[in-house]
Structure formats: structure tokens, C-alpha cells
Design a protein around this motif. Structure first.
Motif, PDB file in Angstrom:
ATOM      1  N   THR A   1      -9.054  -0.806  13.719  1.00  0.00           N
ATOM      2  CA  THR A   1      -8.104  -0.363  12.698  1.00  0.00           C
ATOM      3  C   THR A   1      -7.899   1.154  12.632  1.00  0.00           C
ATOM      4  O   THR A   1      -7.041   1.621  11.879  1.00  0.00           O
TER       5      THR A   1
ATOM      6  N   PHE B   1      -8.176  -7.026   8.534  1.00  0.00           N
ATOM      7  CA  PHE B   1      -7.498  -5.858   9.114  1.00  0.00           C
ATOM      8  C   PHE B   1      -6.777  -5.070   8.019  1.00  0.00           C
ATOM      9  O   PHE B   1      -6.903  -3.843   7.918  1.00  0.00           O
ATOM     10  N   ASN B   2      -6.015  -5.781   7.182  1.00  0.00           N
ATOM     11  CA  ASN B   2      -5.269  -5.118   6.112  1.00  0.00           C
ATOM     12  C   ASN B   2      -6.206  -4.440   5.115  1.00  0.00           C
ATOM     13  O   ASN B   2      -5.923  -3.333   4.634  1.00  0.00           O
ATOM     14  N   LEU B   3      -7.317  -5.111   4.785  1.00  0.00           N
ATOM     15  CA  LEU B   3      -8.281  -4.522   3.858  1.00  0.00           C
ATOM     16  C   LEU B   3      -8.863  -3.242   4.431  1.00  0.00           C
ATOM     17  O   LEU B   3      -8.999  -2.233   3.716  1.00  0.00           O
ATOM     18  N   SER B   4      -9.199  -3.259   5.707  1.00  0.00           N
ATOM     19  CA  SER B   4      -9.763  -2.072   6.350  1.00  0.00           C
ATOM     20  C   SER B   4      -8.777  -0.913   6.333  1.00  0.00           C
ATOM     21  O   SER B   4      -9.136   0.231   6.045  1.00  0.00           O
ATOM     22  N   VAL B   5      -7.496  -1.217   6.603  1.00  0.00           N
ATOM     23  CA  VAL B   5      -6.471  -0.168   6.630  1.00  0.00           C
ATOM     24  C   VAL B   5      -6.232   0.380   5.230  1.00  0.00           C
ATOM     25  O   VAL B   5      -6.204   1.602   5.010  1.00  0.00           O
ATOM     26  N   ASN B   6      -6.062  -0.504   4.262  1.00  0.00           N
ATOM     27  CA  ASN B   6      -5.750  -0.058   2.899  1.00  0.00           C
ATOM     28  C   ASN B   6      -6.922   0.670   2.248  1.00  0.00           C
ATOM     29  O   ASN B   6      -6.724   1.534   1.385  1.00  0.00           O
TER      30      ASN B   6
ATOM     31  N   ALA C   1      -4.288   2.269  13.218  1.00  0.00           N
ATOM     32  CA  ALA C   1      -3.392   1.897  12.121  1.00  0.00           C
ATOM     33  C   ALA C   1      -3.628   2.782  10.899  1.00  0.00           C
ATOM     34  O   ALA C   1      -2.676   3.138  10.190  1.00  0.00           O
ATOM     35  N   ILE C   2      -4.886   3.127  10.622  1.00  0.00           N
ATOM     36  CA  ILE C   2      -5.191   3.994   9.484  1.00  0.00           C
ATOM     37  C   ILE C   2      -4.591   5.378   9.685  1.00  0.00           C
ATOM     38  O   ILE C   2      -3.990   5.961   8.762  1.00  0.00           O
TER      39      ILE C   2
ATOM     40  N   GLN D   1      -6.418 -11.253   9.832  1.00  0.00           N
ATOM     41  CA  GLN D   1      -5.311 -10.425   9.342  1.00  0.00           C
ATOM     42  C   GLN D   1      -5.664  -9.780   8.010  1.00  0.00           C
ATOM     43  O   GLN D   1      -5.390  -8.585   7.787  1.00  0.00           O
ATOM     44  N   GLN D   2      -6.282 -10.576   7.118  1.00  0.00           N
ATOM     45  CA  GLN D   2      -6.657 -10.041   5.806  1.00  0.00           C
ATOM     46  C   GLN D   2      -7.731  -8.968   5.932  1.00  0.00           C
ATOM     47  O   GLN D   2      -7.693  -7.957   5.218  1.00  0.00           O
TER      48      GLN D   2
ATOM     49  N   LYS E   1      -0.847   5.193   9.252  1.00  0.00           N
ATOM     50  CA  LYS E   1      -0.495   5.071   7.834  1.00  0.00           C
ATOM     51  C   LYS E   1      -0.615   6.427   7.146  1.00  0.00           C
ATOM     52  O   LYS E   1       0.244   6.813   6.336  1.00  0.00           O
TER      53      LYS E   1
END
Length: 282
Positions: A236, A223-228, A239-240, A220-221, A243
Motif C-alpha cells: 500500500t 488495503f483501503n484501511l491501510s491507505v486511509n 497508494a498512500i 480490498q477492505q 493519495k
């Protein structure tokens, strides 16, 4: 052949030969401690292991002779021999073996002189004992006991032996009468040599649920790092893009950019602000 082996009786030579043969036949050679295991439980454990592992019981000195002859890394097993050791052989990896051995553990009543593996406590509540000498025996062992409504009751939860302390004869007797079984009895793995690598119990003792949850959290972390960070991967990319679309729409609304995808949102925002202002004025 070493001198000390040359002069061994034939049956001991045969035992040494069998140990060497099994050690070369299986991927994993392990050392387990049999101390304190009653004969009946040991037979049950051997039966449970049948088909997945071979348990070889022999003298410690013969184990030392065998591994000294084999030489190499596996000879280091000799430094772990302690107490009533036995050998265990399997082709499974050491983590599976350790888990299997833990499943063979059973709870037993304590004997005088046993060391408490963890804090031993008795719980508050009624017992199965009728009024009698048992009350005094419990109290002498430090357990707050009394007679209530014709029954012997323990009046409060009580830790009677701390982890690492020796269990006295008096305490062992009382715990047995209360059917408190604090001692884990089973095949305790001392060391495992798997394809030349040594594994100690502390390495193999893994909480699978905790490990799984840590893997999920790490995923999960990541995934979030890749998106942000806008670092696209096959997982991802969607999701990117999503966003980026949301951020672009929000920017269009804030800047009142009259594009077809945001004009309705701009009008809706203006209407909400108008209604809020009218409520204040009125």
C-alpha cells in the motif's frame, strides 16, 4: 483382548483387524452412510474413488469393536454410526474428501416414504403424455393438469412436496412419470477423523466461490484501511504516497499556494470561475 472379541468367529476377527490396520495406515478415517444407494451406483462410486480413497463395507458391530479396541479419540466415531454405515479411508484432507463425495451424488426418483430434501416442484408447460388417465392421476396428486391442443399440460408451477415432508406412494409414482428426480443419492459423510481432529459435514460444506469472494473483499477492505490510516506496507505504500500527493495538490489549489506543481491548476480554476461568472453577468 476384550471378551466380546475373543469369542468372535475368525472371519469377524479378521474384519476387525483390517479396520484397525486401515485406520492406522491412513491420515483420515471417515464414516459414510450407504442407505438407498443402488448396487450399480455404488459400484460406480467406488470406481470414481479408486486411487484417492478406500471404501470399506462391513457390519456396524464390527466397526464398533475395532474402534473400541483402538481407543483414544478415534473411538468417538462409534457415536456417529447410524443406518447402513461404511468406512472410508484417504490421505487427503477432509475438505477435499467431502467435495469428492459430493461429486459422486446422483439424482434418483423418489420412493414411497422418502423424505423430501428440499421443496419439490413441477414446472408449468406441456408434458410428453397423450390425453388419457394421466390427467386424473396428476390432478389427484395436486398437480393442475389439463388437455390443450391434444397434449397434457401442467397449467402452473406447483410445489407438490415441502422440504422435510414424506413422499407418498401416489406422489412418488407421479414424480417418476414426470421424470422428476428429487432424491440425492450418494456417499453421505457422517463424520471424518483427520489426524485426531473430527470434522462434521456442516463444517466441510463450503461454497468455494463465496469463500473466494469473501477473501477478495477482505483483501480490498484491508488495503483501503491501510491507505486511509496511512499505515504503509509494501503493498500500500505507493497508494498512500499517491493519495498524499493528490491531497497536497488540492490543498495548494484551495489555498492558492503558487508552487510550480500547482500554479497551472490554480490558473485553470480561476479561468473556470471567471467564465462561470461572465455567463451569469451576461
Amino acid at each position: 483382548m476384550p471378551l466380546y472379541t475373543t469369542h468372535l468367529p475368525q472371519w469377524k476377527k479378521d474384519e476387525v483387524g483390517k479396520i484397525k490396520e486401515l485406520s492406522e495406515q491412513y491420515k483420515l478415517t471417515g464414516l459414510v452412510d450407504l442407505h438407498g444407494i443402488p448396487a450399480k451406483q455404488l459400484q460406480e462410486m467406488r470406481r470414481d474413488l479408486r486411487g484417492s480413497a478406500v471404501l470399506k463395507m462391513t457390519r456396524n458391530t464390527l466397526i464398533e469393536h475395532a474402534f473400541s479396541q483402538l481407543g483414544g479419540d478415534i473411538s468417538e466415531i462409534n457415536s456417529y454410526i447410524d443406518g447402513q454405515s461404511a468406512l472410508i479411508y484417504t490421505n487427503e484432507n477432509p475438505f477435499k474428501l467431502y467435495k469428492k463425495l459430493k461429486e459422486t451424488m446422483t439424482k434418483m426418483v423418489a420412493k414411497p416414504g422418502d423424505i423430501a430434501p428440499e421443496d419439490i416442484s413441477v414446472s408449468k408447460g406441456p408434458t410428453a403424455f397423450p390425453p388419457g388417465p394421466i390427467v386424473g392421476q396428476l390432478q389427484q396428486a395436486g398437480i393442475p393438469a389439463a388437455i390443450e391442443s391434444g397434449k397434457v399440460v401442467i397449467r402452473e408451477n406447483k410445489t407438490v412436496v415441502k422440504a422435510g415432508e414424506e413422499i407418498s406412494a401416489k406422489m412418488a409414482d407421479v414424480l417418476a412419470k414426470l421424470d422428476v428426480r428429487p432424491i440425492d443419492v450418494g456417499l453421505n459423510l457422517q463424520i471424518a477423523c483427520y489426524e485426531g481432529t473430527f470434522f462434521e459435514p456442516k463444517t466441510l460444506d463450503i461454497d468455494e466461490n463465496k469463500y473466494f469472494n469473501n477473501v477478495v473483499l477482505a483483501a480490498q477492505q484491508a488495503f483501503n484501511l491501510s491507505v486511509n490510516a496511512a499505515y504503509p506496507t509494501t503493498t500500500t505504500a505507493g497508494a498512500i504516497i499517491g493519495k498524499a500527493v493528490r491531497e497536497a495538490r488540492n490543498l495548494g489549489v484551495e489555498a492558492a499556494v503558487y508552487e510550480k506543481d500547482v500554479v497551472e491548476m490554480i490558473i485553470g480554476r480561476a479561468q473556470r470561475e471567471m467564465l462561470a461568472l461572465r455567463a451569469i453577468v451576461e
